[in-house]
Design an enzyme around this catalytic site. Structure first.
Site, mmCIF file in Angstrom:
data_model
loop_
_atom_site.group_PDB
_atom_site.id
_atom_site.type_symbol
_atom_site.label_atom_id
_atom_site.label_comp_id
_atom_site.label_asym_id
_atom_site.label_seq_id
_atom_site.Cartn_x
_atom_site.Cartn_y
_atom_site.Cartn_z
ATOM 1 C CG ASN A 104 -5.729 1.951 -0.353
ATOM 2 O OD1 ASN A 104 -4.781 2.419 -0.976
ATOM 3 N ND2 ASN A 104 -6.089 0.681 -0.450
ATOM 4 C CG HIS A 152 -7.435 3.964 -3.654
ATOM 5 N ND1 HIS A 152 -8.393 4.792 -3.124
ATOM 6 C CD2 HIS A 152 -7.795 2.698 -3.327
ATOM 7 C CE1 HIS A 152 -9.315 4.049 -2.519
ATOM 8 N NE2 HIS A 152 -8.974 2.783 -2.621
ATOM 9 C CD GLU A 170 -5.405 -5.586 1.636
ATOM 10 O OE1 GLU A 170 -6.052 -5.528 2.691
ATOM 11 O OE2 GLU A 170 -5.872 -5.259 0.531
#
Length: 333
Positions: free
Chosen positions: A222, A227, A257
């Site tokens: 990220n 993102h 995640e």
């Protein structure tokens, strides 16, 4: 005091409406009985409106034109309930009043009133009035068959609106249980699924396993690539997981995640083999630099007396051990 039955409540609401509107000619009190979502009024004399605001204007016009009290005789009141919280009241009124110093009488005026229940109070949703017509004789109202047909149409429309409402509620429920990014079950939904699975297995009486998966160093993806790239990888991983457990379990996004797999009829050995297979498939995911994505997995099997909390706590400990052991590995708990 004994509570009234739904039919008695609707009958009382009908008489209250006629008292306020006809005998009292009270515009404000009459409008208080209207539903906020009122669909309107239709009459045999051609007057029609489709909103609460237009209905209030029609009431105001009628009361201003004929402000004197209207005496009525109510007969043939019939109440039906085509759906939960919805009622249709059909009745016949004989009306008598004075307009411009002339006595006026309407015999056999038929009313169909649709009511809905709001906060334990019945409110008017729609009204249809059929005045006597010369086609059927000066003192004869429209045939009963016509009113019955109209009620059937009203009931059909109520059924259609009820079905639309149920479909909307089902869509809302699905959205509330689905992770918007991946399309998988969200944490609330997967928690409820695990609780039901534990109840069916008797807290470990039959095989049930849980795999808790976390992508390694996902924050770096990220931070470095943005993102949108992170979202792409999460979606791709979701597809891998969904295909792996299709027909054999459930998968959901636990948060960020982290993902949870509920494996039915799998013991610790079989579930560990599945976790190893998933670990290998995760290697096929690559970031924009061509670096393979890795994941750490914790695997546990339900034991007798396990609860949702104890089972997930052991899965979390196994995942932590996989992280502490160097990542990109499977640990049993």
């Amino acid at each position: 005091m004994t509570a009234l039955s739904p039919e008695a409540e609707v009958r009382a609401a009908v008489e209250q409406y006629f008292d306020r509107y006809f005998r009292e000619r009270d515009l404000v009190a009459t409008c208080e009985l209207l539903s906020p979502s009122m669909h309107g009024i239709g009459t045999g004399s051609g007057e029609v409106c489709f909103t609460r605001e237009a209905s209030e204007q029609l009431y105001r016009h009628d009361i201003e034109q004929a402000p004197n009290p209207v005496e009525y005789s109510l007969r043939d009141l019939h109440v039906s309930f085509p759906a939960q919280g919805v009622a249709i009241a059909s009745c016949v009124l004989d009306l008598h009043t004075t307009i411009a110093r002339q006595a006026v009488r309407f015999n056999g005026v038929r009313h169909s009133l649709v009511w809905s229940r709001h906060d334990d109070v019945w409110r008017l949703e729609h009204i249809h009035v059929s005045f006597p017509g010369v086609e059927h004789g000066d003192d004869e109202a429209y045939p009963v068959k016509e009113l019955e047909d109209r009620n059937a149409v009203l009931e059909r429309r109520v059924d259609e609106r009820t079905a639309e409402l149920h479909e909307a509620l089902e869509r809302i429920d699905r959205l509330a249980r689905t992770d918007s990014l991946t399309g998988l079950a969200n944490r609330r939904s997967i928690d409820e699924t695990l609780q039901r699975a534990l109840a069916r297995t008797g807290g470990g009486a039959s095989a049930l396993a849980v795999i808790l998966l976390d992508l390694d160093r996902f924050k770096r993806i990220n931070d470095v690539h943005g993102h949108l790239e992170g979202d792409r990888i999460l979606k791709a991983l979701s597809g891998i997981l969904a295909r792996a457990v299709e027909g054999a379990g459930h998968v959901g996004r636990w948060g960020g995640e982290e993902f949870v797999i509920i494996a039915h009829e799998m013991d610790l050995t079989v579930a560990s083999q599945l976790a190893e297979t998933l670990r290998g498939e995760i290697h096929g995911l690559r970031d924009p630099d061509g670096v393979s994505v890795t994941g750490s997995l914790g695997v546990v099997e339900a034991r007798a007396g396990d609860t949702h909390e104890t089972l997930m706590a052991r899965a979390d400990q196994a995942l932590y051990a996989a992280k502490a052991g160097g990542r990109d590995r499977v640990e049993r708990g």
